[in-house]
Design an enzyme around this catalytic site. Structure first.
Site, mmCIF file in Angstrom:
data_model
loop_
_atom_site.group_PDB
_atom_site.id
_atom_site.type_symbol
_atom_site.label_atom_id
_atom_site.label_comp_id
_atom_site.label_asym_id
_atom_site.label_seq_id
_atom_site.Cartn_x
_atom_site.Cartn_y
_atom_site.Cartn_z
ATOM 1 N N THR A 163 -44.218 -8.350 -17.041
ATOM 2 C CA THR A 163 -45.301 -8.772 -16.146
ATOM 3 C C THR A 163 -46.139 -7.536 -15.852
ATOM 4 O O THR A 163 -45.681 -6.415 -16.073
ATOM 5 C CB THR A 163 -44.744 -9.316 -14.820
ATOM 6 O OG1 THR A 163 -44.074 -8.235 -14.168
ATOM 7 C CG2 THR A 163 -43.763 -10.446 -15.048
ATOM 8 N N GLU B 217 -43.297 -15.549 -16.865
ATOM 9 C CA GLU B 217 -41.940 -16.067 -16.624
ATOM 10 C C GLU B 217 -41.749 -17.493 -17.159
ATOM 11 O O GLU B 217 -40.642 -18.023 -17.116
ATOM 12 C CB GLU B 217 -41.655 -16.059 -15.115
ATOM 13 C CG GLU B 217 -41.423 -14.673 -14.527
ATOM 14 C CD GLU B 217 -42.705 -13.965 -14.103
ATOM 15 O OE1 GLU B 217 -43.785 -14.339 -14.603
ATOM 16 O OE2 GLU B 217 -42.612 -13.038 -13.280
ATOM 17 N N LYS C 39 -55.521 -14.847 5.684
ATOM 18 C CA LYS C 39 -55.124 -15.469 6.955
ATOM 19 C C LYS C 39 -56.125 -15.064 8.022
ATOM 20 O O LYS C 39 -56.154 -13.926 8.447
ATOM 21 C CB LYS C 39 -53.719 -15.014 7.348
ATOM 22 C CG LYS C 39 -52.668 -15.564 6.430
ATOM 23 C CD LYS C 39 -51.285 -15.111 6.838
ATOM 24 C CE LYS C 39 -50.380 -15.127 5.638
ATOM 25 N NZ LYS C 39 -50.447 -13.908 4.832
ATOM 26 N N TRP D 237 -55.529 -20.559 6.990
ATOM 27 C CA TRP D 237 -55.595 -20.000 5.643
ATOM 28 C C TRP D 237 -56.938 -20.293 4.991
ATOM 29 O O TRP D 237 -57.442 -21.414 5.081
ATOM 30 C CB TRP D 237 -54.517 -20.622 4.757
ATOM 31 C CG TRP D 237 -53.153 -20.076 5.010
ATOM 32 C CD1 TRP D 237 -52.787 -19.220 6.028
ATOM 33 C CD2 TRP D 237 -51.972 -20.340 4.244
ATOM 34 N NE1 TRP D 237 -51.451 -18.953 5.934
ATOM 35 C CE2 TRP D 237 -50.926 -19.628 4.858
ATOM 36 C CE3 TRP D 237 -51.713 -21.105 3.120
ATOM 37 C CZ2 TRP D 237 -49.623 -19.656 4.360
ATOM 38 C CZ3 TRP D 237 -50.415 -21.135 2.623
ATOM 39 C CH2 TRP D 237 -49.381 -20.423 3.235
#
Ligand code: ADP
Length: 538
Positions: free
Chosen positions: A182, A327, A436, A441
């Protein structure tokens, strides 16, 4: 329990190419190269070269379980390593040249390869890194010319002297085949080891009509990097389906892609959004048409709605958004039509497809959870942590002591998503990118999507930065198509009807958007660049 009475042959990656060589022997493989003319061959001859490559690898001492590293672009030689290395039971570590030098060194040392294949482009990099790569004993330059470096062997010279027959060993389908890291946006990059079984099942699944819908009439050009999650499995899905394969090397600019798309009659291509921004700008500037191109699969970050609609309405090309990650090999969901959506009419169906990452695919289960770990309903509204599970989902990172997935297989992706009753998933943010503000959000992806539809915008990036009153507030970074192509007032006027008032970014800044090693907007860099921008605001 009654035992099944069928054959138990392992799913091996080499059998994909062996199949293509016998079922589609003349189907072409075309490759651009570094400082060499366009190369043209077919599956039969490439399979023979893969046999020679495997013999050369064995002569260099590579055996089952060893790792072999590559630092290479999308070329036929890299493609050959994709089959030769796993074919003999070793693991191909496709190192990412866009990582920082320290991270490249880290991943190469962590991966533990003794041999490194590299494209000529990377010669200066290798010269610099060589003293820090104590494990690498053999360097091979992926070139037809004799090596300009005394310590490096030449790939073509190496395989030319080898026979093309190779007795592929019978290996367990759960053996490792690829090692992909990654990009390590937080901490060191983590290694993911793909098994033969995962890669072969993923290759079957990718071609299905509800996913990429590949057929033997397709001409496939992967513009996602071979070193990034195996170019989304296209080097496997293309030969499984008998597609012609076109490899663009590192030439991802609009003009170079257009030349291959028209001259090689590409019908199917794929890559991260930034590539297609450049490609669409090229078509617009030249007035050219995209030849026989029918479908473009785009993922890695959210596909701006404006991009999907531009492809469709101007050029009749269908955009297939995918969501996935290193993944998950990487395919998770794909945005393709369903009868239920079609019943709502063409416009409603397109809208649904353009604004969602994709729908459930067989082989990968999805789930969304709230902060207490309770399942959230699939109502298209409730958003929570996205978990995945299935035969091409990670269980454990390379050389880690603990599993990355839970004991029941669920792996927390780090993304926040909704799932609607049609089984379509929509990413609202990465957990670490959520803004936030005043306890609520704000989705950076939704804001970027709205801003990138404004005329004159090339890239729109939204990050949250600290704010003394609201905790965080969004700021918008705009990279215009050309300097001065769009003004702040125009962007604000464009956003006003599209977003809630309190979502309006506190600042709009004109700047170049930094990109990560996997071609995404580097939000970590932007957050730190503008960390103190709003601290004096009240
Ligand atoms: P990296 O190393 O950059 O994390 P990955 O390809 O593994 O590379 O990144 C996977 C992540 O990319 C996902 O978890 C998700 O946040 C993001 N991503 C991938 N596809 C999409 C998409 N279509 N829309 C939004 N985000 C996406």
């Amino acid at each position: 329990m009654t035992q099944g009475q069928m054959q138990t042959a392992s799913l091996r990656i080499i059998d994909i190419l062996r199949f293509a060589a016998s079922a589609h022997p003349k189907r072409e493989v075309v490759s651009r190269l570094v400082d060499e003319p366009l190369w043209r061959s077919n599956y039969r001859d490439v399979y023979a070269r893969v046999g020679s490559c495997a013999n050369a690898l064995r002569r260099l001492g590579v055996g089952p379980g060893d790792r072999v590293a590559s630092l290479a672009w999308n070329t036929h030689r890299h493609f050959e390593l994709f089959y030769a290395v796993p074919g003999l039971g070793a693991v191909l570590h496709t190192a990412n040249p866009r990582l920082s030098e320290d991270q490249i060194v880290y991943t190469l040392n962590h991966g533990g390869s003794h041999i490194l294949f590299f494209d000529k482009t990377f010669l200066p990099l290798i010269e610099r890194l060589k003293p820090r790569l104590p494990n690498i004993r053999t360097y091979v330059i992926l070139s037809a010319q004799s090596s300009p470096a005394p310590y490096a062997l030449s790939y073509e010279a190496l395989i030319r002297q080898e026979p093309s027959n190779f007795d592929w060993p019978l290996i367990d389908e759960n053996f490792g085949a690829f090692l992909c890291y990654t990009s390590g946006t937080t901490g060191d990059p983590k290694g993911v080891v793909y098994s033969h079984r995962a890669v072969v099942l993923h290759a079957f699944a990718a071609g299905l009509s509800g996913a990429f819908g590949l057929s033997a009439f397709d001409v496939v050009m992967p513009c996602s990097s071979l070193y990034h999650a195996t170019a989304w499995g296209l080097p496997f899905a293309a030969p499984v389906n008998g597609c012609k394969l076109v490899l663009p090397c590192d030439k991802m600019d609009g003009e170079s892609l257009q030349a291959l798309i028209t001259e090689e009659e590409v019908t199917f291509t794929g890559g991260v959004p930034t590539i297609w921004t450049m490609y669409l700008a090229h078509l617009e500037a030249t007035g050219e048409a995209p030849g026989r191109l029918q479908r473009v699969v785009i993922g890695g970050s959210a596909v701006p709605r404006a991009m999907a609609s531009a492809f469709k309405t101007r050029y009749g090309v269908t955009v297939l958004q995918i969501w996935g990650m290193t993944e998950t090999c990487p395919l998770g969901v794909v945005a393709t039509p369903t009868p239920a959506l079609a019943e709502r009419g063409e416009d409603a169906m397109q809208e649904a497809i353009w604004t969602r990452q994709g729908r459930l695919q067989f082989g990968i289960e999805l789930r969304i959870e709230d902060e207490e770990g309770a399942d959230l309903p699939w109502d298209g509204e409730s958003s929570g942590a996205l978990l995945v599970r299935g035969p091409w989902t990670i269980q454990r990172y390379y050389l880690q002591e603990r599993d990355a997935a839970r004991p029941d297989g669920w792996f927390d992706t780090g993304d926040i998503a909704t799932i609607d009753p049609d089984g379509f998933m929509r990413i609202t943010d990465r957990k670490k990118d959520v803004i936030k503000s005043g306890g609520e959000w704000i989705s950076s992806i939704d804001l970027e999507n709205a801003a990138s539809a404004c005329k004159g915008v090339k890239i729109a990036a939204v990050v949250g930065v600290p704010h003394p009153k609201w905790e965080e507030r969004p700021i918008l970074i705009i990279e215009p198509l050309t300097p001065g192509a769009v003004s702040e007032a125009e962007i604000r006027a464009h956003l006003e009807p599209l977003i809630a008032r309190w979502w309006m970014p506190d600042r709009i800044i004109f700047d170049m958007a930094p990109l990560t090693a996997t071609g995404k907007i580097d939000k970590k860099a932007l957050r730190s660049r503008y960390a103190s921008l709003l601290v004096s605001d009240r």
